[in-house]
Design an enzyme around this catalytic site. Structure first.
Site, PDB file in Angstrom:
ATOM      1  N   CYS A 186       0.887  -1.183   0.000  1.00  0.00           N
ATOM      2  CA  CYS A 186       0.000   0.000   0.000  1.00  0.00           C
ATOM      3  C   CYS A 186       0.913   1.217   0.000  1.00  0.00           C
ATOM      4  O   CYS A 186       1.030   1.927   0.992  1.00  0.00           O
ATOM      5  CB  CYS A 186      -0.914  -0.019   1.210  1.00  0.00           C
ATOM      6  N   PRO A 228       2.043   7.660  -0.782  1.00  0.00           N
ATOM      7  CA  PRO A 228       2.696   8.384  -1.880  1.00  0.00           C
ATOM      8  C   PRO A 228       4.164   8.027  -2.109  1.00  0.00           C
ATOM      9  O   PRO A 228       4.810   8.637  -2.958  1.00  0.00           O
ATOM     10  CB  PRO A 228       2.589   9.839  -1.424  1.00  0.00           C
ATOM     11  N   GLY A 229       4.720   7.074  -1.361  1.00  0.00           N
ATOM     12  CA  GLY A 229       6.046   6.570  -1.690  1.00  0.00           C
ATOM     13  C   GLY A 229       7.131   6.794  -0.666  1.00  0.00           C
ATOM     14  O   GLY A 229       8.274   6.408  -0.895  1.00  0.00           O
ATOM     15  N   LYS A 235       7.730   5.380   2.267  1.00  0.00           N
ATOM     16  CA  LYS A 235       8.306   4.137   2.763  1.00  0.00           C
ATOM     17  C   LYS A 235       9.000   3.361   1.653  1.00  0.00           C
ATOM     18  O   LYS A 235       9.990   2.664   1.889  1.00  0.00           O
ATOM     19  CB  LYS A 235       7.230   3.308   3.459  1.00  0.00           C
ATOM     20  N   ASP A 295       0.031   0.322  -5.384  1.00  0.00           N
ATOM     21  CA  ASP A 295      -1.113   0.967  -4.747  1.00  0.00           C
ATOM     22  C   ASP A 295      -2.333   0.732  -5.627  1.00  0.00           C
ATOM     23  O   ASP A 295      -2.244   0.809  -6.859  1.00  0.00           O
ATOM     24  CB  ASP A 295      -0.892   2.463  -4.547  1.00  0.00           C
ATOM     25  N   ARG A 352      -3.323   7.820  -7.139  1.00  0.00           N
ATOM     26  CA  ARG A 352      -2.213   7.983  -6.192  1.00  0.00           C
ATOM     27  C   ARG A 352      -0.892   7.434  -6.721  1.00  0.00           C
ATOM     28  O   ARG A 352       0.174   7.741  -6.174  1.00  0.00           O
ATOM     29  CB  ARG A 352      -2.556   7.293  -4.863  1.00  0.00           C
ATOM     30  N   CYS A 358      -1.637   4.060  11.251  1.00  0.00           N
ATOM     31  CA  CYS A 358      -1.509   5.318  11.985  1.00  0.00           C
ATOM     32  C   CYS A 358      -2.809   5.569  12.755  1.00  0.00           C
ATOM     33  O   CYS A 358      -3.327   6.681  12.761  1.00  0.00           O
ATOM     34  CB  CYS A 358      -1.174   6.468  11.049  1.00  0.00           C
TER      35      CYS A 358
END
Length: 559
Positions: free
Chosen positions: A115, A118-119, A121, A139, A144, A237
């Site tokens: 997942c 936006p990149g 990780k 994703d 996105r 989160c």
């Protein structure tokens, strides 16, 4: 000013936290914390200390759980600095750096960021791979993946493939294939309320129950793609037990070959709460409660970051009797095997299944060729490419004319329509999958046999890889003018910049060692030129007759 929190959320948190609830609520009145992570694909920590333009006095405080992470002050505005456009760092919330640290990625691993948008990780994973192994960043939200691909390209990542698929579609292709899988799951976002007040409205739209069902489906397919001996990290989160401890308990009940690798509680982190799984779960999760104390929670009143949850799991190999413990370096104590390769291990057998996938919006099959090394293709590939008038021939000519003999590339050249990519060697066929980036996008065939080098190619190079390059300092007006897409008129002397060996043990450049003169008679200054800031690439320009035509794509310009 503290955000106005939903009463239902407040009631639940008071019930869960008890005596710690007042401190938790008080944290919402604290100032936001800002973090950035330097990109070790482009520079070392020592190089960053030499050029760091932010912070005062002692500089930027380090983030304790990430060697490359630093806190910064909001007034520094690092997103506006030219170094951001050179991909030298990624702006990332400090707690969000934890999951990849727990994943224990090492060069040579096959890694899935399931997942990924936006990149942030994915770029962190890529830095740990150091160009070796494979990164698949996926994703399922089409809109996105544009930001995902750009952030990977900005970071100069060469060994990543970007996909736009549902987890079950990936599981058909990658069953038992990955050494490391990160599931940074979509969630109710309770831990982001202080950072982004818009998340409060989203929380009321996307119920905990809906998120829990989605996470269960994602985890089920992720487990199927994990190789025996491999590591899976699940993170959210949110504070919700239904999306955290309960999610892991259900996964363990469904997949008995998985087990929790206990995470050491450091830096103010707190253990997971098995009793919350009992309270908020179902009878199906009761048998898996005990290991949940080995998962970890980050609370905003205990750490300098926002709220997060993370769990580390491993898939047992036959003969394994127990998992290791995640130590301070983020690596577990498992024996090395199929899920974890030694740095000096022999490469895996190359797997080439058929002709590969199809580009989105294109019905043309991929053209694949043999490995390229030392900056040049083999003679059979050159001959075949020329006979077919293939884009590979144009790429070959571009490389011969514009890249130095020392520029080294690995990967399988593939063509989607007119676009040329270098794909990680070990990739299985992507046939039938929605491919956003088939690998490192190096450029596109043009009319009249003229190859157009890509922005991702520029970002993945170092100055010494280019025959012609032009260097500006970060504080020179020309740097900002280039980032705005303007045409430049540099002095001819600057076009003859030296191309010395890099002197700092792996750094991609520095301020002073890359400056100098290159004898005009030894290089044709007319042609594609790599434009750099303090030795780090920003993009392409095309130089002729004292004018540098700006090649920075519109979407990469600083407006």
């Amino acid at each position: 000013m503290a955000p106005r929190l939903p009463q239902l959320f407040l009631d639940k948190m008071e019930h869960l936290l008890g005596a710690e609830f007042p401190a938790f609520i008080a944290s919402y009145g604290d100032s936001r914390l800002y973090g950035l992570r330097i990109n070790s694909l482009k520079l070392t920590s020592g190089s960053w200390r030499d050029i760091n333009p932010f912070g005062e006095g002692e500089g930027m405080p380090p983030i304790p759980w990430t060697a490359e992470g630093y806190y910064y002050d909001e007034k520094d505005r690092p997103g506006k600095h030219p170094y951001y456009h050179a991909g030298l760092y990624y702006i990332q919330e400090p707690s969000a750096m934890v999951p990849v640290e727990l994943l224990g990625v090492r060069p040579g691993d096959r890694v899935l960021d399931l997942c990924a948008a936006p990149g942030g990780k994915s770029t962190q994973i890529a830095a740990k791979l150091q160009g070796r192994g494979v990164l698949v960043s996926n994703d399922n939200a089409r809109e996105r993946t544009k930001a995902l691909a750009k952030n990977i390209e900005l970071a100069g990542v060469r060994n990543a493939v970007v996909l736009n698929e549902e987890p079950h579609r990936l599981a058909d292709t990658f069953a038992g294939w990955f050494d490391r899988i990160l599931v940074d799951a979509p969630c109710s976002g309770e831990g982001m309320f202080r950072k982004e007040e818009s998340m409060i409205a989203e929380w009321e739209k996307h119920s905990v129950e809906r998120c829990s069902a989605m996470q269960r489906d994602i985890l089920r397919h992720a487990a199927a793609m994990l190789a025996p001996g491999g590591t899976l990290v699940y993170s959210t989160c949110t504070f919700s037990p239904e999306e955290n401890e309960c999610a892991i308990a259900r996964l363990l009940a469904e997949f008995p070959e998985l087990e929790v690798v206990p995470v050491e509680a450091r830096y103010g982190w707190m253990p997971g709460r098995p009793e919350w799984a009992a309270e908020y779960g179902t009878d199906a999760v009761q048998t898996a409660m005990h290991p949940l104390a080995g998962t970890v929670r980050l609370w905003p009143h205990r750490v300098k970051g926002e709220g997060h949850y993370a769990a580390v799991l491993t898939k047992r190999r036959s003969g394994d009797d127990q998992a290791g413990r995640v130590g301070e370096d983020g690596h577990d104590g498992r024996k090395r095997g199929s899920g974890e390769r030694a740095l000096n291990a022999e490469p895996r057998d190359r797997r080439r299944h058929g002709s590969g996938g199809k580009a989105m919006g294109s019905g043309k099959p991929i053209v694949r060729g043999p490995e390229r090394s030392s900056g040049r293709y083999s003679e059979p590939l050159r001959k075949a490419a020329k006979e077919e008038a293939d884009p590979l021939a144009q790429w070959q000519r571009f490389a011969e004319e514009n890249l130095t003999a020392g520029a080294e590339f690995t990967g399988v050249p593939v063509v989607y329509g007119t676009r040329v990519y270098l794909q990680p060697e070990e990739m299985p066929s992507l046939d039938g999958l929605k491919v956003v980036r088939a690998g490192w996008f190096v450029g596109e065939a043009g009319s009249g046999g003229k190859f157009q080098p890509s922005q991702p190619l520029a970002m993945g190079l170092k100055a010494a890889d280019a025959v012609r390059w032009l260097n500006f300092r970060a504080d020179e007006p020309e740097t900002l003018r280039f980032l705005r897409g303007e045409t430049l008129h540099p002095d001819a002397e600057r076009m003859n910049a030296a191309i010395p060996a890099v002197s700092d043990g792996g750094s991609r450049g520095g301020k002073d060692e890359l400056r100098g003169k290159f004898p005009a008679e030894t290089v044709n200054t007319k042609g594609y030129t790599l434009v750099c800031v303090d030795g780090y690439p920003l993009g392409w320009g095309k130089y002729s007759g004292g004018m540098l035509k700006n090649g920075l794509p519109a979407g990469w310009r600083r407006m």
